[in-house]
Design an enzyme around this catalytic site. Sequence first.
Site, PDB file in Angstrom:
ATOM      1  CE1 TYR A  11      -2.417  22.114 -12.180  1.00  0.00           C
ATOM      2  CE2 TYR A  11      -4.504  21.824 -12.788  1.00  0.00           C
ATOM      3  CZ  TYR A  11      -2.927  21.655 -13.534  1.00  0.00           C
ATOM      4  OH  TYR A  11      -2.045  21.720 -14.315  1.00  0.00           O
ATOM      5  CB  ALA A  76     -17.081  25.725 -10.371  1.00  0.00           C
ATOM      6  CE1 TYR A 142     -16.754  22.280 -15.468  1.00  0.00           C
ATOM      7  CE2 TYR A 142     -16.247  21.291 -17.393  1.00  0.00           C
ATOM      8  CZ  TYR A 142     -15.539  22.229 -16.674  1.00  0.00           C
ATOM      9  OH  TYR A 142     -14.737  23.019 -16.111  1.00  0.00           O
ATOM     10  CG  PHE A 170      -9.798  23.987 -25.584  1.00  0.00           C
ATOM     11  CD1 PHE A 170     -10.173  25.563 -25.280  1.00  0.00           C
ATOM     12  CD2 PHE A 170     -10.016  22.977 -26.308  1.00  0.00           C
ATOM     13  CE1 PHE A 170     -11.340  25.641 -26.517  1.00  0.00           C
ATOM     14  CE2 PHE A 170     -10.835  23.681 -27.433  1.00  0.00           C
ATOM     15  CZ  PHE A 170     -11.449  25.315 -27.155  1.00  0.00           C
TER      16      PHE A 170
END
Length: 329
Positions: A11, A76, A142, A170
């Site tokens: 993304y 990741a 995470y 964020f």
Amino acid sequence: MKVLVLGGAGYIGSHTVYYLIDKGCDVVIVDNLQTGHEWAVHKDAKFYKGDIRDRAFMDFVFEKETDIDVVIHFAACSLVGESMVDPLKYYDNNLCGTKVLLESMVAHNVKKIVFSSTAATYGEPENIPILESDRTLPTNTYGETKLSMEKMFKWVDVAHGVKYVSLRYFNACGAHETEDIGEAHNPETHLIPIILQVANGTREKIMMFGNDYDTKDGTCVRDYIHVTDLAQAHMLAAKYLMDGNDSNIFNLGNGVGFTVKEVVECARKVTGKEIPAEVAERRAGDPAVLVASSEKARSILGWEPKYASLEKIISTAWRWHEAHKTFEK
Ligand code: UDP
């Protein structure tokens, strides 16, 4: 500038590749296509399918692409919920992957890396808005693995002079203006795409996780930032390293917080759809409020986000979800 983008079919990675190519960079992509998509690979980028945990593969890429100026690392796992039920997957992919990558970079004398970190490195913040110098105490696996990755970069810089910029995002959201690429996780877990799947009829309702947080309406507050604005920051961070600057860490957010209920309301306005919503249990690992101070990125990198309003951000995402609802079924 020649840039190697790891996770360039994902993304934020694909939006950054589009941005870099638009600005005239030469881009090489590495992606294992586990969560990335072949259709998101920019046609003008060179693409290697493979895994950053595979040392022989990474060596092969650096041997073929001898003149990489900067690596941008998105490869990741990034889901808070999943990281709480499968922590070792996060240690393996995020930490072991970065270790192998750095070994290969050092061996091939590649000395600059921009890295996607996260607001989840802070945990429950002490201050709002959050500054880069604030305490880091992650509340989920995470965030813990991303913080450990930052520390790995720090010590590899000390030992081998690999300069890094860590960008603590964020909440990334929105889609590319061309509608060629957008957010398409499977399964989807993020708030805005889920809301828009309800709006486009591919999902029945949105579950709001917790309404007993200490916030103005009881739902969690987040700082939503457009993915193309994040892409811009990666380009600026790469230039910052190319200019010979030292390693650094920057927050990337709009500096404005919205509750889950406010996001649902804004999406109702943008889409004109009812969007049924229900309150559900809190989700493990979720801090109540995360809002960034991005003054440091603005002043040092010259970062200027273009998508300041949540309405504008959701509109770009809505156009994407409307255009691509067939593959969301
Ligand atoms: N959230 C929610 N329902 C969902 C997905 C997310 O209420 O179906 C909430 C989540 O608890 C958090 C906010 O929306 O407070 C943003 O979550 P998201 O997963 O999009 O991003 P994160 O903050 O975890 O990076």
